[in-house]
Design an enzyme around this catalytic site. Structure first.
Site, PDB file in Angstrom:
ATOM      1  N   ASP A  63      -1.293  -0.590   6.203  1.00 39.31           N
ATOM      2  CA  ASP A  63      -1.361   0.073   7.506  1.00 39.31           C
ATOM      3  C   ASP A  63      -2.767   0.047   8.092  1.00 39.31           C
ATOM      4  OD1 ASP A  63      -2.272   1.984   5.488  1.00 39.31           O
ATOM      5  OD2 ASP A  63      -2.303   3.442   7.123  1.00 39.31           O
ATOM      6  N   ASP A 123       0.853  -1.179   0.000  1.00 43.64           N
ATOM      7  CA  ASP A 123       0.000   0.000   0.000  1.00 43.64           C
ATOM      8  C   ASP A 123       0.898   1.241   0.000  1.00 43.64           C
ATOM      9  OD1 ASP A 123      -2.439   1.477   0.279  1.00 43.64           O
ATOM     10  OD2 ASP A 123      -2.014   1.689   2.411  1.00 43.64           O
ATOM     11  N   ASP A 164      -0.362   5.113   0.990  1.00 40.25           N
ATOM     12  CA  ASP A 164      -0.663   6.042   2.081  1.00 40.25           C
ATOM     13  C   ASP A 164      -0.496   5.333   3.419  1.00 40.25           C
ATOM     14  OD1 ASP A 164      -1.332   8.019   0.276  1.00 40.25           O
ATOM     15  OD2 ASP A 164      -3.464   7.545   0.284  1.00 40.25           O
TER      16      ASP A 164
END
Length: 325
Positions: free
Chosen positions: A205, A7, A9
């Site tokens: 995250d 990922d 961000d």
């Protein structure tokens, strides 16, 4: 692992700033595995994402990036005939991908679009959402959402994501879209089709999108604590949202992962140790015996709680496990 999917961000960057150690760790990983960048952000084209990542010192091309826009268009191709008129609610990152796939783009429901595809753009307003709602008044018009992220991490903090905009249209039309982005399968399928490999690893995250999606796709997962979810969320993760590995930051990618040691006393007290950290559980009470490092303590505590089969709200959990006093 021969393919590392990550990922963006909260893992590689936050706002305009690279997250400490992420660039060096991913560069090191690329020496041994194919690295692919997977994002639910539909507001930018793959080439724009690649250029952004290159600005941090990563070697990235557009072919190394899979966006939820691309996954969404793959879905569209299964729902409407090639060349159909599609109402796009989103920015250039979505519009350009829809056009490249051979569809005719419109922003008006008066053009009788065959489908609606919706993705995030910071410039979306009421007028754009209203046009999507007008088109979707016909129940036979398919609706694809690139993703349903309720929030996005930006430089100034946490901001509303595409899920909030999709929800506004949902409230108007009374139905939900099919979703392409994490945690749904289409974006993971698109990434595996693009990068191949037999032993992928996914890094994220967020438990509700990144980790849940990887688990549902059968891909081992890493939760890195540099973005949205932190220790409290890890301890409370439901069975479908539990990561295979938990890292403080991406330096852990090149470090041996510690062994989890379990034992149980005759009175039923259970113990889990990771490194120098040990956590005990008797009945519904969870206590820290040895703290060790914060990350090993979290690994031990989460393993103990997850394996108990008990819901977190029914437990008396030592605050030390999540940074409390």
């Amino acid at each position: 692992m021969d393919v590392v999917l990550t990922d963006l961000d909260g893992v590689v960057y936050r706002g305009r700033n690279a997250i400490p150690h992420a660039v060096e760790a991913l560069t090191r990983a690329s020496l041994h595995a194919r690295v692919g960048y997977i994002t639910n952000n539909a507001s930018r084209r793959p080439a724009d994402v690649a250029q952004h990542l290159e600005g941090y010192g990563l070697e990235v091309s557009a072919d190394d990036v899979v966006t939820s826009s691309q996954a969404g268009v793959r879905l569209l191709e299964t729902l409407v005939p090639a060349g159909s008129t599609v109402l796009v609610t989103g920015g250039l990152g979505l519009t350009s991908i829809v056009e490249e796939a051979g569809f005719t783009v419109t922003t008006s429901a008066e053009d009788a679009p065959a489908a609606v595809i919706q993705g995030f753009s910071p410039d979306l307003g009421w007028t754009h959402l209203a046009e999507a709602s007008f088109a979707l008044a016909d129940p036979d018009v398919p609706w694809v959402a690139t993703n349903m992220d309720w929030s996005i991490p930006v430089e100034r903090g946490i901001a509303p994501g595409n899920g909030t905009l999709v929800s506004a249209v949902h409230q108007a039309v009374g139905r939900m879209p099919v979703v392409a982005g994490k945690p749904e399968r289409p974006i993971f399928d698109a990434a595996i089709a693009r990068f191949g490999g037999e032993h992928p690893l996914f890094i994220g995250d967020r438990l509700d999108t990144d980790i849940k999606g990887a688990n549902d796709a059968g891909i081992p997962s890493v939760l890195v604590l540099t973005g949205i979810d932190q220790a409290k969320q890890v301890l409370a993760a439901d069975q479908r949202s539990r990561p295979t590995y938990v890292l403080q930051d991406l330096r852990g990618l090149s470090e041996p992962y510690p062994v989890t040691v379990r034992r149980q006393d005759a009175d039923g007290t259970r113990y889990v140790s990771v490194g120098d950290a040990t956590v005990a559980m008797h009945g519904h009470v969870v206590r820290v015996l040895d703290s060790g490092t914060p990350i090993d303590l979290l690994r031990a505590g989460s393993a103990l709680i997850w394996e108990s089969g008990l819901a977190i709200y029914g437990l008396d959990v030592d605050p030390k496990l999540y940074g409390g006093e």
